[in-house]
Every structure is written in C-alpha cells, then in structure tokens.
Design a protein around this motif. Structure first.
Motif, mmCIF file in Angstrom:
data_model
loop_
_atom_site.group_PDB
_atom_site.id
_atom_site.type_symbol
_atom_site.label_atom_id
_atom_site.label_comp_id
_atom_site.label_asym_id
_atom_site.label_seq_id
_atom_site.Cartn_x
_atom_site.Cartn_y
_atom_site.Cartn_z
ATOM 1 N N ASP A 93 54.055 -0.485 14.682
ATOM 2 C CA ASP A 93 55.384 -0.380 15.272
ATOM 3 C C ASP A 93 55.667 1.038 15.760
ATOM 4 O O ASP A 93 56.266 1.238 16.835
ATOM 5 N N VAL A 94 55.234 2.067 14.992
ATOM 6 C CA VAL A 94 55.442 3.461 15.407
ATOM 7 C C VAL A 94 54.651 3.760 16.679
ATOM 8 O O VAL A 94 55.159 4.402 17.623
ATOM 9 N N ASP A 127 52.893 16.182 20.059
ATOM 10 C CA ASP A 127 53.208 17.522 20.557
ATOM 11 C C ASP A 127 54.704 17.681 20.824
ATOM 12 O O ASP A 127 55.241 18.790 20.721
ATOM 13 N N ASP A 128 55.357 16.565 21.158
ATOM 14 C CA ASP A 128 56.790 16.630 21.462
ATOM 15 C C ASP A 128 57.647 16.814 20.202
ATOM 16 O O ASP A 128 58.774 17.321 20.270
ATOM 17 N N VAL A 129 57.131 16.395 19.039
ATOM 18 C CA VAL A 129 57.971 16.403 17.826
ATOM 19 C C VAL A 129 57.391 17.254 16.694
ATOM 20 O O VAL A 129 57.964 17.299 15.596
ATOM 21 N N ALA A 151 62.400 5.981 0.217
ATOM 22 C CA ALA A 151 61.006 5.605 -0.025
ATOM 23 C C ALA A 151 60.511 4.579 0.971
ATOM 24 O O ALA A 151 59.330 4.517 1.261
ATOM 25 N N ASN A 152 61.414 3.707 1.500
ATOM 26 C CA ASN A 152 60.986 2.700 2.463
ATOM 27 C C ASN A 152 61.071 3.206 3.899
ATOM 28 O O ASN A 152 60.876 2.462 4.840
ATOM 29 N N LYS A 153 61.395 4.472 4.037
ATOM 30 C CA LYS A 153 61.466 5.068 5.379
ATOM 31 C C LYS A 153 60.047 5.288 5.896
ATOM 32 O O LYS A 153 59.194 5.840 5.217
ATOM 33 N N ILE A 154 59.806 4.861 7.125
ATOM 34 C CA ILE A 154 58.475 5.009 7.714
ATOM 35 C C ILE A 154 58.218 6.477 8.040
ATOM 36 O O ILE A 154 59.069 7.179 8.599
ATOM 37 N N GLN A 155 57.033 6.956 7.701
ATOM 38 C CA GLN A 155 56.681 8.362 7.943
ATOM 39 C C GLN A 155 56.179 8.509 9.393
ATOM 40 O O GLN A 155 54.985 8.629 9.658
ATOM 41 N N VAL A 156 57.146 8.534 10.295
ATOM 42 C CA VAL A 156 56.835 8.513 11.732
ATOM 43 C C VAL A 156 56.042 9.745 12.148
ATOM 44 O O VAL A 156 55.016 9.646 12.844
ATOM 45 N N LYS A 157 56.476 10.916 11.731
ATOM 46 C CA LYS A 157 55.826 12.150 12.159
ATOM 47 C C LYS A 157 54.370 12.195 11.688
ATOM 48 O O LYS A 157 53.475 12.622 12.416
ATOM 49 N N LEU A 158 54.134 11.769 10.440
ATOM 50 C CA LEU A 158 52.774 11.776 9.904
ATOM 51 C C LEU A 158 51.880 10.800 10.677
ATOM 52 O O LEU A 158 50.727 11.115 10.989
ATOM 53 N N ILE A 159 52.413 9.645 11.043
ATOM 54 C CA ILE A 159 51.620 8.656 11.804
ATOM 55 C C ILE A 159 51.254 9.214 13.174
ATOM 56 O O ILE A 159 50.111 9.075 13.643
ATOM 57 N N LEU A 160 52.222 9.872 13.839
ATOM 58 C CA LEU A 160 51.945 10.469 15.145
ATOM 59 C C LEU A 160 50.885 11.558 15.038
ATOM 60 O O LEU A 160 50.016 11.696 15.918
ATOM 61 N N GLU A 161 50.962 12.337 13.935
ATOM 62 C CA GLU A 161 49.980 13.423 13.759
ATOM 63 C C GLU A 161 48.569 12.867 13.582
ATOM 64 O O GLU A 161 47.606 13.357 14.195
ATOM 65 N N LEU A 162 48.431 11.846 12.756
ATOM 66 C CA LEU A 162 47.113 11.260 12.515
ATOM 67 C C LEU A 162 46.596 10.535 13.749
ATOM 68 O O LEU A 162 45.386 10.542 14.047
ATOM 69 N N ARG A 163 47.525 9.918 14.496
ATOM 70 C CA ARG A 163 47.131 9.220 15.724
ATOM 71 C C ARG A 163 46.631 10.211 16.767
ATOM 72 O O ARG A 163 45.692 9.908 17.527
#
Length: 519
Positions: free
Chosen positions: A36-37, A49-51, A2-14
């Motif tokens: 931080d992401v 696009d890379d991930v 639950a405390n894991k950062i949702q990196v992929k979702l942040i990149l998608e929204l960015r």
C-alpha cells in the motif's frame, strides 16, 4: 502508534532496491502495508529523497492524512513514565492504563483503548531501545542455590585436599551476583550465607527463591502450605522477606541463578583453575576479586554492567537491612537442670532459676549467647563461653536459691560422705568447693566424684584421690575416673606394700661392717 505504518522506513528500504517481500520479512511488517505504501508513493509521486529530512510522523501524515486526524484525537500517554512505573512491584500495564483513563476524564480528553495503549508502549520501547519484556522487577527477587562445580585448597602441613562449595545468589533484574565459598553445606552455613548475602546487596528483596534443599525446606507438597524449618523461617521474619522454594524438578523457576551458576563456573572457577591455594582464606580472597570483576564486566547485549544497573536501577528498591543482623542459632533439646541450678552445655555450666530444678529445658545457642527455654518460655540468657574454654560457670545470682529456703546442710552432707571414705577424698571435695564462686556450683562435681565409690569401692576411690592430689591441685571426676579405669590405684597400692615389706624384713648390717671393732 504501534499499528501505524512505518512509511518513511519502507520508502528508505525501497530506495535501496529491496523487494516488497524482503522488506516485509526483514522488518516484520505486513505485506499488504508495504504494498500500500509503494502504491501510494507512485500515486503521489513521492520518493524517499523527497521526505528523508522529514520526521516519521510527518511522512505518515502526508501519506495517510485521514488516519493521522483520527489518531491525533487521542490523548498521548507518557510512555517514559509508564516504563519507569512498570519496575515497581505489582504495577501492570492494565493498572497504568486505568490511571491514564482517569486522568483523561479529569482533563476532558479522549483516552485510547487498552490494546492501542499496549501497542503504543511496545513501539515506544522499540524506538527508545528499551527492554519492554519486564519479566523481573527491581528489588523483587533474589535467587539462591549451591553451585554444582566445586573448588578446593590444600592443607600445606598434611597435603590433604579440602573441597570447597560455592553458594551463588543473583538479583534477576540487574543480574548482580554474590558468591561465597563454604566448607560444608549444612544448615548453619546456609543461613549464615544468607546473612552475608543481604549485607553484600545492602538490602533485602521481597522474595528469596531457593531450591527444595533439606537445610531450608521441611515439606513442599503439591497442594497446601510449604513448611520451612524453624531457623530458616525465623531468618525470613527477621529480614521481612518471603522464602519461596521452587517447584520440584522445575529449574526454570529460578532460571537466573541457574544461568549464573554456569557463568560463575566460567568466570571464577575456570579463571582460577591453574592456581593452587594453601588456605581457605587465600581461596576466599581470590574468589572475592574474581566476583568483583564478574559484576563490573560490561554486558554484551545491554548497556552498562551488572554493578552499574544494580547501583542505578535496583538498589533503591531493596528493603533496608535490619539494625541488628540475624544470629544463627543451634537448638539442643531436653537438658536437665542439676542440683546446683545449672544446665550443662559443651562442658560448661549455665544457671537458670532454681524453681525449675529437675525440669527438662531447651537451649538456643548462637555464636555469642546461650538462651534457656522451658515450654517455649525463655528463662535466662547467658554470654556463651568460647569453644576452647571448659569447666566454667556462668551464674546469675538471682537464679540461685534463697539460703533461707534450702537445706543449708546439703554441702555438709557431701563433706561428711567424703570423710567416711577417707582423708584424701575429703581434701579433694574441700578443694572442689574452694575452687567455685558459690557452693552450689560444687554440688555436681563433688557428687560425681563420690559416686565413683559405688562403682569402684570406697577404698579404691581413696587411693585414687591420694594419687591425684600428688599431681593435680584440684582433682575432678575425669582425673579420678582415668586412674581407676586403668587400675593405676591397684598398682600404686601394690608398689607401696612392697616397699613397706622390704623396709621391715631387710638385712641390717652390724657395727663390724662400719669398722667399729670391739677392744
């Protein structure tokens, strides 16, 4: 977890040109985590696009390899099993975490802490689109209440409008509901509705939550035990459910049924508002159809319908119905046992052991049976006569006194009393004894007739018996009392005297009148 950062979702929204503040606010994330992401993506030269073809866990491991290594050390819980077990009564996340720890100890793996375990379950339910806030457990509770809004039907022969009350019951977990129309809100109706409700649900929940209505609750103090009335308590024991009245002025204690009452008003009452019903049965049939539609209508914010969730997820958690339904009973206290070893209820007589003659007994009456109790001990059970039958006897031979142990002259004494009053009274008493199976059944009826002589005189009773015998095969107290109280015997005697007087002093025609002349 639950405390894991949702990196992929942040990149998608960015990648969609959303600001870091917007991403944090809309997705409920920490602004520091979003920053931080974005910072690391620039350092690593990695864009969405890379991930985009990678899994969220792989992207997270790519950005935070040190954290991924630490988290992978913990044994992963089976959160599907956790979610299923939480539906059971008494099961909590704390209990399941202890079981998870014990299992890890057996396997030699490292368990995660309780906080991390709970947050992991929260993330699992979010990703799986499950409801993690399990306020209600299946099969645990049913909430019961009377609906404020009422319905009505019209008696066609008189035009009278009859008010109909609605009992509403809901299983909070599935929201599966039951509605029964009633002509009153009395205790027997309330109890009978509970029996029908459990049969409709095909099982019994652990708790039955009701309001503090007088038909069910005697006393609900702020401190101390809640006192239910005897019949409601007996019903609870029969169905093995705990009756739990809500706190006074606390409607949130049964929020599900409070909400259902409003839904029912919309789904059933409003739906049928333009229809006019000519009988209670017609109204009941239409309510049944509307209720089925209500339960089978799909949820707006939840998969399936009330009926589907009940059938698939809740029915199996309900306790099995008892083999014999609970019979609603009425108690009548302090009835005396007569000389004939019978006690009277609703103008019918039921036998009980002769040894209790003169005692006061209590009667427990159901739809089909009548039970006689003396000091909480059941003496006898009878099949109850239907309401349209009167002046009948239900006699068990073993209840009658042994003829060798009683005064055989008792019926002779009654007959002798009647003969002193007159022949018509004697005929009435003899016919009463001839109409019963055993002579003891005629004692009370005969004595009630003879005692009228104390109130109206023996002569008047004799006249009343004479009148009654000309019209009724077996006259009884009610017939004779009616004649005496309206003075029909006095009028009869007066008319009879007039006839006799006329016949003695009347004019007698001679032979000349009939054409017989002397020669």
């Amino acid at each position: 977890m639950a405390n894991k950062i949702q990196v992929k979702l942040i990149l998608e929204l960015r990648s969609k040109n959303m600001s870091r503040n917007s991403i944090a606010e809309i997705r409920g994330m920490s602004r520091n985590s979003v920053s931080d992401v974005i910072k690391r993506s620039k350092q690593l030269g990695i864009t969405y696009d890379d991930v985009k073809n990678k899994s969220p866990d792989d992207v997270y491991a790519l950005f935070y390899p040190e954290r991924h290594t630490i988290e992978s050390l913990f044994a992963p819980p089976d959160y599907d099993h956790v979610h299923k077990e939480l539906k059971r009564v008494g099961v909590t996340l704390k209990l399941l975490w202890h079981e998870y720890k014990n299992q890890c100890a057996k396997e030699g793996s490292i368990p995660m802490g309780y906080t991390k375990y709970c947050k992991g379950y929260g993330e699992h339910t979010q990703l799986s689109q499950l409801t993690s806030h399990l306020t209600h457990k299946p099969g645990n509770t049913v909430e019961v209440d009377w609906s404020g809004p009422t319905m009505s039907y019209v008696v066609q022969s008189t035009g009278e409008i009859i008010t109909v009350y609605l009992l509403v019951a809901t299983l909070p977990y599935s929201q599966y509901s039951y509605v029964e129309p009633c002509l009153n809100m009395k205790q027997q109706t309330w109890l009978r509705c509970h029996v029908h409700m459990y049969e409709y649900f095909r099982g019994v929940p652990i708790r039955t939550v009701c309001d503090n209505l007088k038909t069910g609750v005697v006393k609900h103090p702020r401190e101390g035990d809640i006192i239910l009335n005897d019949e409601y308590d007996a019903l609870a024991h029969h169905y093995m459910t705990a009756i739990m009245p809500t706190r006074i002025k606390k409607p949130k204690d049964k929020a599900s049924v409070e909400g259902t009452v409003g839904n029912i008003a919309t789904s059933i009452i409003a739906r049928l508002r333009h229809q006019r019903f000519g009988s209670f049965e017609a109204l009941k049939d239409h309510i049944s159809i509307a209720l089925e539609d209500y339960n089978k209508t799909p949820f707006q914010k939840r998969d399936g319908s009330r009926y589907e969730v009940f059938l698939q997820e809740e029915l199996s958690y309900l306790h099995r119905l008892p083999d014999i339904p609970y019979e609603i009973a009425e108690w009548v206290y302090g009835r005396a046992i007569g000389l004939n070893s019978h006690v009277i209820y609703a103008k019918n007589s039921y036998s009980c052991p002769y040894q209790y003659y003169g005692k006061k007994v209590d009667l427990r009456i159901t739809d089909t049976q009548l039970e006689i109790y003396y000091r909480n001990e059941r003496l006898q059970t009878h099949n109850k006569f239907p309401s349209y039958i009167t002046n009948r006897y239900s006699t068990h031979e073993e209840d009658m006194p042994d003829k060798l142990k009683i005064n055989d002259w008792y019926d002779e004494r009654i007959t002798r009393w009647a003969s002193k009053i007159g022949p018509s009274t004697t005929v009435v008493i003899n016919r009463i004894f001839s109409s019963v199976t055993i002579k003891e059944q005629g004692y009370n009826s005969s004595l009630s007739v003879l005692r009228l002589s104390n109130l109206y005189s023996e002569a008047r009773l004799e006249t009343a018996c004479e009148i009654a015998l000309s019209k009724i095969k077996v006259p009884r107290y009610n017939h004779l009392k009616s004649i005496l109280s309206t003075n029909q015997d006095l009028l009869y005697k007066s008319d009879k005297a007039s006839v006799n007087e006329t016949s003695v002093e009347g004019y007698i025609r001679g032979a000349e009148y009939y054409g017989r002349k002397k020669r």
